[in-house]
Scaffold this active site. Structure first.
Site, PDB file in Angstrom:
ATOM      1  N   LYS A 140      34.816  11.057  32.030  1.00 48.19           N
ATOM      2  CA  LYS A 140      34.937  12.630  32.104  1.00 48.19           C
ATOM      3  C   LYS A 140      33.598  13.158  32.325  1.00 48.19           C
ATOM      4  O   LYS A 140      32.686  12.681  31.264  1.00 48.19           O
ATOM      5  CB  LYS A 140      35.676  13.213  30.849  1.00 48.19           C
ATOM      6  CG  LYS A 140      37.028  12.805  30.837  1.00 48.19           C
ATOM      7  CD  LYS A 140      37.831  13.481  29.562  1.00 48.19           C
ATOM      8  CE  LYS A 140      38.249  14.869  29.794  1.00 48.19           C
ATOM      9  NZ  LYS A 140      39.093  15.427  28.482  1.00 48.19           N
ATOM     10  N   VAL A 141      33.407  14.413  33.266  1.00 47.37           N
ATOM     11  CA  VAL A 141      32.243  14.865  33.341  1.00 47.37           C
ATOM     12  C   VAL A 141      32.348  16.292  33.645  1.00 47.37           C
ATOM     13  O   VAL A 141      33.540  16.720  34.000  1.00 47.37           O
ATOM     14  CB  VAL A 141      31.482  14.418  34.902  1.00 47.37           C
ATOM     15  CG1 VAL A 141      30.384  15.169  35.094  1.00 47.37           C
ATOM     16  CG2 VAL A 141      31.212  12.799  34.675  1.00 47.37           C
TER      17      VAL A 141
END
Length: 951
Positions: A140-141
């Site tokens: 997740k970014v």
């Protein structure tokens, strides 16, 4: 067929926004996959914080992880998180295989602290991808401006990404562009993109919460009922309208020649994932954001409560995403017409989202830090703070300010803005020195074995300040180790003290450790010259060098001399570590190894405190930060006399801490004044300027001492109690106090790594020595008064003030007028340029306690020139609250310095006069008494005169 499972018939996958170890181990995740058709799992810091911090579910795993050795808090958390993610990925692997990599993913978020750092985000994402080692992982970014180029890079490297914190349609378009460009780069490099999965997590309910608040404000201010009704009609509508229009962008982006080309190469579209789909407004249907956002090729990640609610009463409605698109456009138009900017709201929500995840990460790491400390309680020294209501509230508020601003992370990064924004970034090597030196253990062990094999009976450190005080603590705390030399420290130019050191050792079997960072410090240079000549006279110059090692910074004049003369060893310090912060570097560890101290064990113990005070430990759980905030805030509140009480086993620690605190904080007219060695008294002996730190070992008990501490605490004095598990864990206290001092420096608004006023005294000393070299004597002085027993000196301004207060031809009258100048909040410092030995220490202690108990002021008893490299900085550059009595004396027997006109006695005299000159130039209240003839008789006379003066 549950309503949840029915969603897959409409092309939508349901993922669960929840993860916990027991939930996986007990089969609950597998059950949701089988019954409801759940096809993925998302996680974030908040989810892990609830799982780890709110139960004992992970306690056993933490205990097991630490059995293999201590580790930083962030590493401990990651070990738990990665294991959970791996287990969840394994449970979901059949889903991943069944749907050819379109579903079956588990998401793990990069640190929210890195949301504004592209390079760091990339590095962490790549590391986590490799560490988890599961093809059905999505990293997740966040969709911050800095995150978007990271997303493109990661996709181009074949890493699956869950893009989080998407609120705005334009931001979604930018993310989709990053994904497409990343896929194109991957394909251009010869990669097959079929294994790359990605979702764009578009947040929903948070938008309505923010919009509804502004709508409520406008409704409350509106006078027109129609206007109120029109505004009210928008509530609960904006988030869904925004999501529906984002979905239209998705359909356009993943159609046409560009996408067709990538699809033919095996690429999968980056699906929109509806996040934050639990309703926050209880007036809305609890499954609102599920029912209204159903459409092909989408994902809805739901918290457990929303999943249960939809299973119970949700209504799957085919392609609800495509319903009433014109109405959706009108909702957004009406919102803009109402003067509410969705763009501004979404920008703010991204900032808040990053902060919320960072807040959750702080809570998460704080929980892990607490559990780590609980498991390691027998290996980590304990600290308790009893600060009183007012100071405690200040510390609490400052703790939250440090947490919210990420200051402990910034401190560890060397961000100069944490302090005075000057050159602080150049001086933070001490933060990592314990770990750096651990990597050099083989060198220290080899050196220790050489020392033992050579049969040295004694080892003498020749140094000043940071080069001597740390080794002195080690010598006093650890004592002699069988088979190794006894460790001595010489940090004086007093001829009697130099001679006493010479007489205490066998020169033919003594190792001399010449310790100087710059190599140009006067004292170690003349001490080295003297002892090198002494050993050469006994063994010959060719053999003397084998008895000398040097500890110095690379390229220093000492290094050049050591090479020229053939010293046995040369150890290099780190130029980014100042002397007073250098005890966990070669300046402390070389003497430790020479004395047979187990350097590996010593560093391991120190590293336990380094980890407790790490960048990953939030301020509330960080003992160094807590102590530093308490010190700094107490100083700002007038409690700037830091009174250090050390039990017998660690009695010398206060002298080291004294230098660290005084030299680091005492400047720019500000600072903390450390009070070491002042025997603990009753509450009535103290003013309201005290802050007490009590150190003892667990084995040492003293009921009377504890009762006095309790009385001080009840009288309103802040009291910090530090209990060492054993004296050999003193390395932990070195680091705790270093970090605390750096934090206190930030609170005070100064640079804790410079020492501008120490240099001023050095310049004066050099000028006086140069004058001696030319004339054969020091410049003449005129005493204010002269008696058969003593001469009294001060500058004209001080002299005039004292005469006006009653000083005449009698020594006691001058002393009475001088000590009378010490008022509330002041301190009295005795600065004695005489040999530091037990008799002289006892005499100064007797005098200082008499002054304290009579005048209720803090007292210092210092020996020169040693203190010049320690408290001398605070005395000259700190607050103007000191009343100084310098004590000098005739030397009964001087010592020559080889190849130099100035003797040890002359150098000491020049240092005393240089020190005094700077004090008076700084308008300090200073008086110098020079004792004549027999020193013991002179000190007895002075003691009596002071007793008369203060009574």
């Amino acid at each position: 067929m549950t309503p949840v499972k029915a969603l897959e018939q409409h092309g939508q996958a349901v993922w669960l926004d929840f993860l916990a170890r027991g939930f996986i181990a007990n089969g609950d995740l597998k059950k949701l996959i089988d019954v409801d058709g759940v096809k993925g799992v998302t996680s974030n810091p908040s989810i892990f914080e609830k799982a780890i911090g709110s139960s004992d579910e992970y306690d056993g795993a933490i205990g097991s992880a630490l059995k293999g050795g201590d580790r930083p808090v962030i590493d401990l958390y990651e070990a738990l998180a990665v294991e959970d993610i791996q287990h969840a990925a394994d449970v979901l692997r059949p889903v991943y295989d069944q749907y050819d990599g379109n579903d079956g993913y588990v998401s793990l978020e990069v640190s929210p602290y890195l949301a504004l750092d592209t390079k760091a985000t990339i590095a962490e994402a790549e590391r986590l991808w490799k560490q988890v080692d599961r093809s059905n992982l999505m990293v997740k970014v966040p969709a911050t401006p800095e995150g978007i180029p990271a997303i493109k890079h990661l996709i181009s490297k074949g890493i699956s990404v869950n893009v989080t914190l998407l609120f705005a349609q334009q931001a979604y378009i930018d993310v989709a562009e990053a994904y497409l460009s990343g896929i194109e780069a991957y394909v251009a490099g010869g990669g097959n993109p079929s294994h790359i999965g990605s979702v764009a997590s578009f947040f929903v309910s948070r938008i309505d919460s923010a919009v509804d608040k502004q709508l409520d404000d406008k409704i409350a201010k509106a006078n027109d009922p129609t206007e109120k009704e029109r505004l009210a009609a928008l509530k609960g509508k904006v988030a869904i309208a925004n999501a529906k229009l984002a979905y239209q962008h998705y359909k356009q982006l993943y159609a046409g020649p560009r996408w067709d080309k990538l699809k033919a190469a095996g690429a999968k579209p980056q699906r929109l994932l509806w996040a934050s789909t639990g309703t926050k407004n209880k007036a809305y249907r609890d499954v609102l954001y599920v029912e209204e956002l159903i459409g092909p090729n989408t994902v809805n990640t739901v918290p457990p409560a929303t999943l249960d609610a939809f299973r119970d009463h949700g209504v799957p409605r085919a392609n609800s995403l495509e319903e009433n698109l014109d109405d959706a456009k009108q909702v957004l138009a009406d919102l803009e017409a109402a003067g509410i900017s969705l763009d501004e709201i979404t920008k703010q929500l991204v900032k808040e989202g990053v902060q919320l995840f960072a807040d959750a990460a702080d809570k998460l790491l704080g929980a892990v830090a607490f559990k780590r400390e609980t498991v390691l309680s027998q290996r980590i020294d304990a600290q308790t703070l009893a600060l009183g209501t007012t100071l405690a509230k200040s510390v609490e508020a400052s703790t939250e300010e440090w947490r919210a601003a990420g200051k402990i992370r910034r401190l560890w990064e060397g961000d100069a803005a944490v302090w005075s924004n000057t050159d602080e970034a150049k001086w933070v090597g001490w933060l990592n020195s314990a770990a750096a030196e651990k990597a050099k253990l083989a060198d220290y062990q080899d050196f220790a074995q050489w020392v033992k094999a050579e049969g040295f009976t004694d080892a003498v450190v020749l140094g000043m300040g940071g080069s001597s005080l740390g080794p002195e603590v080690l010598a006093e705390t650890f004592g002699e180790v069988s088979g190794f030399p006894k460790l001595h420290v010489l940090d004086s130019t007093d001829p009697a003290q130099v001679r006493a050191t010479r007489d205490a050792v066998n020169l033919t079997s003594t190792l001399f450790i010449v310790s100087s960072k710059s190599g140009g410090t006067t004292e170690p240079n003349v001490m080295k010259a003297y002892f090198f000549a002494q050993v050469s006279a006994m063994l010959g110059a060719d053999k003397a060098a084998a008895h000398f090692v040097a500890v110095t910074d690379p390229g220093s004049s000492l290094e050049k001399l050591a090479k020229q003369q053939g010293f046995a060893r040369i150890f290099h310090g780190d130029p980014t570590i100042g002397g007073r912060y250098s005890v966990l570097s070669p300046f402390g560890l070389v003497p430790a190894a020479a004395a047979g101290i187990d350097v590996a064990k010593f560093l391991d113990s120190a590293l336990a405190m380094v980890r407790s005070c790490g960048a990953d430990v939030p301020p509330q759980q960080n003992p160094g930060v807590q102590l530093g905030l308490a010190l700094g805030l107490a100083g700002l509140a007038g409690r700037d006399k830091v009174t250090i009480l050390s039990s017998k086993a660690v009695a010398d620690f206060g002298a080291w801490a004294e230098q660290l605190i005084a030299e680091s904080t005492g400047k720019d007219g500000k600072g903390l004044i450390p009070i070491d060695g002042e025997t603990l008294g009753e509450p009535a002996a103290y003013g309201n300027d005290r802050f007490f730190i009590d150190l003892r070992t667990e084995a040492e008990t003293d009921a009377a001492h504890d009762a006095k501490l309790q009385a001080l605490e009840q009288a309103g004095h802040p009291v910090v109690r530090i209990v060492l598990k054993s004296a050999d864990q003193i390395g932990q206290e070195f680091f705790r106090f270093e970090l605390a001092t750096a934090v206190a420096g930030s609170v005070l608004g100064i640079n804790p790594f410079n020492q501008p006023d120490v240099e001023a005294a050095k310049i004066k000393t050099r000028e006086l020595i140069e004058a001696f070299e030319k004339a054969g004597s020091l410049p003449a002085e005129t005493p204010a008064i002269s008696t058969a027993e003593a001469d009294l000196y001060t500058d004209d301004k001080n002299a005039a003030t004292l005469r006006k207060a009653g000083a005449d031809g009698d020594l006691a009258s001058w002393l009475k007028a001088h000590f009378a100048r010490a008022g509330a909040g002041d301190y009295v410092a005795l600065l004695a340029y005489i040999a530091r030995n037990p008799d002289h220490i006892d005499t100064l202690q007797h005098i200082r306690l008499a002054v304290r108990d009579r005048q209720h002021v803090a007292t210092c008893a210092e020996f020169g020139p040693r203190f010049l490299h320690s408290t001398g900085q605070a005395y000259k550059g700190g607050p103007d609250s000191g009343v100084f009595l310098q004590i000098t004396a005739d030397d009964a027997h001087d010592l020559a310095v080889p190849e130099q006109k100035a003797s040890f006695g002359v150098i000491k005299a020049a240092q005393a006069r240089g020190d005094f000159n700077v004090l008076t130039e700084r308008r300090r209240r200073a008086l110098r008494v020079h004792l004549k003839g027999d020193l013991a008789a002179g000190l007895k006379m002075l003691d009596a005169a002071i007793a008369e003066a203060i009574n």
